[in-house]
Motif scaffolding. Structure first.
Motif, mmCIF file in Angstrom:
data_model
loop_
_atom_site.group_PDB
_atom_site.id
_atom_site.type_symbol
_atom_site.label_atom_id
_atom_site.label_comp_id
_atom_site.label_asym_id
_atom_site.label_seq_id
_atom_site.Cartn_x
_atom_site.Cartn_y
_atom_site.Cartn_z
ATOM 1 N N TYR A 32 0.868 -1.179 0.000
ATOM 2 C CA TYR A 32 0.000 0.000 0.000
ATOM 3 C C TYR A 32 0.893 1.213 0.000
ATOM 4 C CZ TYR A 32 -4.102 2.848 1.116
ATOM 5 O OH TYR A 32 -5.114 3.759 1.078
ATOM 6 N N SER A 93 3.493 0.954 3.001
ATOM 7 C CA SER A 93 3.067 0.179 4.168
ATOM 8 C C SER A 93 3.026 -1.290 3.782
ATOM 9 C CB SER A 93 1.688 0.656 4.616
ATOM 10 O OG SER A 93 1.198 -0.139 5.660
ATOM 11 N N LYS A 95 1.062 -3.452 4.856
ATOM 12 C CA LYS A 95 -0.311 -3.935 4.747
ATOM 13 C C LYS A 95 -1.216 -2.735 4.916
ATOM 14 C CE LYS A 95 -2.674 -6.061 8.089
ATOM 15 N NZ LYS A 95 -3.071 -7.088 9.083
ATOM 16 N N LYS A 96 -2.233 -2.631 4.116
ATOM 17 C CA LYS A 96 -3.173 -1.507 4.231
ATOM 18 C C LYS A 96 -3.774 -1.524 5.632
ATOM 19 C CE LYS A 96 -6.963 0.694 1.762
ATOM 20 N NZ LYS A 96 -8.011 0.843 2.761
ATOM 21 N N GLY A 97 -3.649 -0.388 6.287
ATOM 22 C CA GLY A 97 -4.171 -0.304 7.635
ATOM 23 C C GLY A 97 -3.193 -0.721 8.707
ATOM 24 N N ALA A 98 -1.965 -1.079 8.305
ATOM 25 C CA ALA A 98 -0.964 -1.476 9.300
ATOM 26 C C ALA A 98 -0.499 -0.280 10.114
ATOM 27 C CB ALA A 98 0.229 -2.130 8.615
ATOM 28 N N GLN A 99 -0.718 0.902 9.565
ATOM 29 C CA GLN A 99 -0.414 2.139 10.284
ATOM 30 C C GLN A 99 1.052 2.255 10.648
ATOM 31 O OE1 GLN A 99 -3.588 1.750 13.327
ATOM 32 N NE2 GLN A 99 -4.586 3.422 12.246
ATOM 33 N N LYS A 100 1.907 1.734 9.788
ATOM 34 C CA LYS A 100 3.337 1.892 9.985
ATOM 35 C C LYS A 100 3.916 2.268 8.631
ATOM 36 C CE LYS A 100 7.511 -0.504 11.397
ATOM 37 N NZ LYS A 100 8.078 -1.787 11.821
ATOM 38 N N LEU A 101 3.986 3.561 8.389
ATOM 39 C CA LEU A 101 4.435 4.042 7.093
ATOM 40 C C LEU A 101 5.951 4.194 7.062
ATOM 41 C CD1 LEU A 101 1.751 6.796 6.408
ATOM 42 C CD2 LEU A 101 1.839 4.466 5.508
#
Lengths: 113, 112
Positions: A32, A93, A95-101
C-alpha cells in the motif's frame, strides 16, 4: 537501509505542464502506497494512495501509477499549478491499515510561472 | 480549530536537559503517532498509540517516553537530550485501520 527512495531531491516544472515525481522501494512486502505533500513550516498532508492490486489511481489532477515488478511508483500532476510547489513524500506500508508508514526523503517540486 | 496541534513549534535546549512536546488532535481519531524527520529529511516512525495503548515502538532509545493520557493526546518526553536528538518531530493521528494520517505542523528541536 532506506526501503523507500526518492532519488530526485528537486524538480522544476513550468506551469501548465506535467510534473512526474518518482519513487522506488526495495521491500517486496509493501502493498500500500501513499503520497503526501508538505508546505514549509507545515506538516505533511495526505494526497493520494494506491493499493498493490491496482496499477493506477486517479484523483483530479493527480494520478499515481504503480509498477510492482519494477518496485516503482510515480505521481503525475497535470496540469501543474503554482500552488503545487511543495515537497512531496512517497510512503509505503506492508499492509493496508498497518499504520506503519515508511517514507522516502521527499522531492521538492517547484512550479515556474 | 487546528486538527492536530503540537507545542511548542520551536525548542532550543542544552544537552542533558529534559523536555516535552505536547500533541492534541480534535479529529476523534483512535491512533496517534510520533515521527522524527532527521537531517537527511527522512520521516521515520517512532511510536504509535491506539486508544492509549502502545502499538509500535521503533527501537527508539528509552530516553524517549511517550505518554497518552487519553486518546486525543500523545505527548513526547525526552530525557538527557543529546546533540543527535536535534530534528523535527511530527505528531500525527488517524482512524484505526487506516494509513492516511493527519500531521501536526512539527516541532523543531535544536540541542546545543
Amino acid at each position: 537501509d532506506q526501503q523507500v527512495k526518492q532519488n530526485s531531491p528537486s524538480l522544476s516544472v513550468q506551469e501548465g505542464r506535467i510534473s512526474i515525481l518518482n519513487c522506488d522501494y526495495t521491500n517486496s512486502m509493501f502493498d500500500y502506497f501513499l503520497w503526501y505533500k508538505k508546505y514549509p513550516a507545515e506538516g505533511p498532508t495526505f494526497l493520494i494512495s494506491i493499493s498493490s492490486i491496482k496499477d493506477k489511481n486517479e484523483d483530479g489532477r493527480f494520478t499515481v501509477f504503480l509498477n510492482k515488478s519494477a518496485k516503482h511508483l510515480s505521481l503525475h500532476i497535470v496540469p501543474s499549478q503554482p500552488g503545487d510547489s511543495a515537497v512531496y513524500f512517497c510512503a509505503a506500508s506492508a499492509k493496508k491499515g498497518a499504520q506503519k508508514l515508511v517514507f522516502g526523503q521527499g522531492t521538492r517540486l517547484t512550479i515556474n510561472p | 480549530d487546528t486538527a492536530v496541534s503540537q507545542t511548542p513549534k520551536y525548542l532550543v535546549t542544552q544537552m542533558g536537559n529534559d523536555k516535552s512536546i505536547k500533541c492534541e488532535q480534535n479529529l476523534g481519531h483512535d491512533t496517534m503517532y510520533w515521527y522524527k524527520q532527521d537531517s537527511k529529511k527522512f520521516l521515520k516512525i517512532m511510536f504509535s498509540y491506539n486508544n492509549k495503548e502502545l502499538i509500535i515502538n521503533e527501537t527508539v532509545p528509552n530516553r524517549f517516553s511517550p505518554k497518552s493520557p487519553d486518546k486525543a493526546h500523545l505527548n513526547l518526553h525526552i530525557n538527557s537530550l543529546e546533540l543527535g536528538d536535534s530534528a523535527v518531530y511530527f505528531c500525527a493521528s488517524s482512524h484505526q485501520g487506516t494509513d492516511e494520517a493527519f500531521f501536526g505542523q512539527g516541532t523543531r528541536l535544536t540541542v546545543v
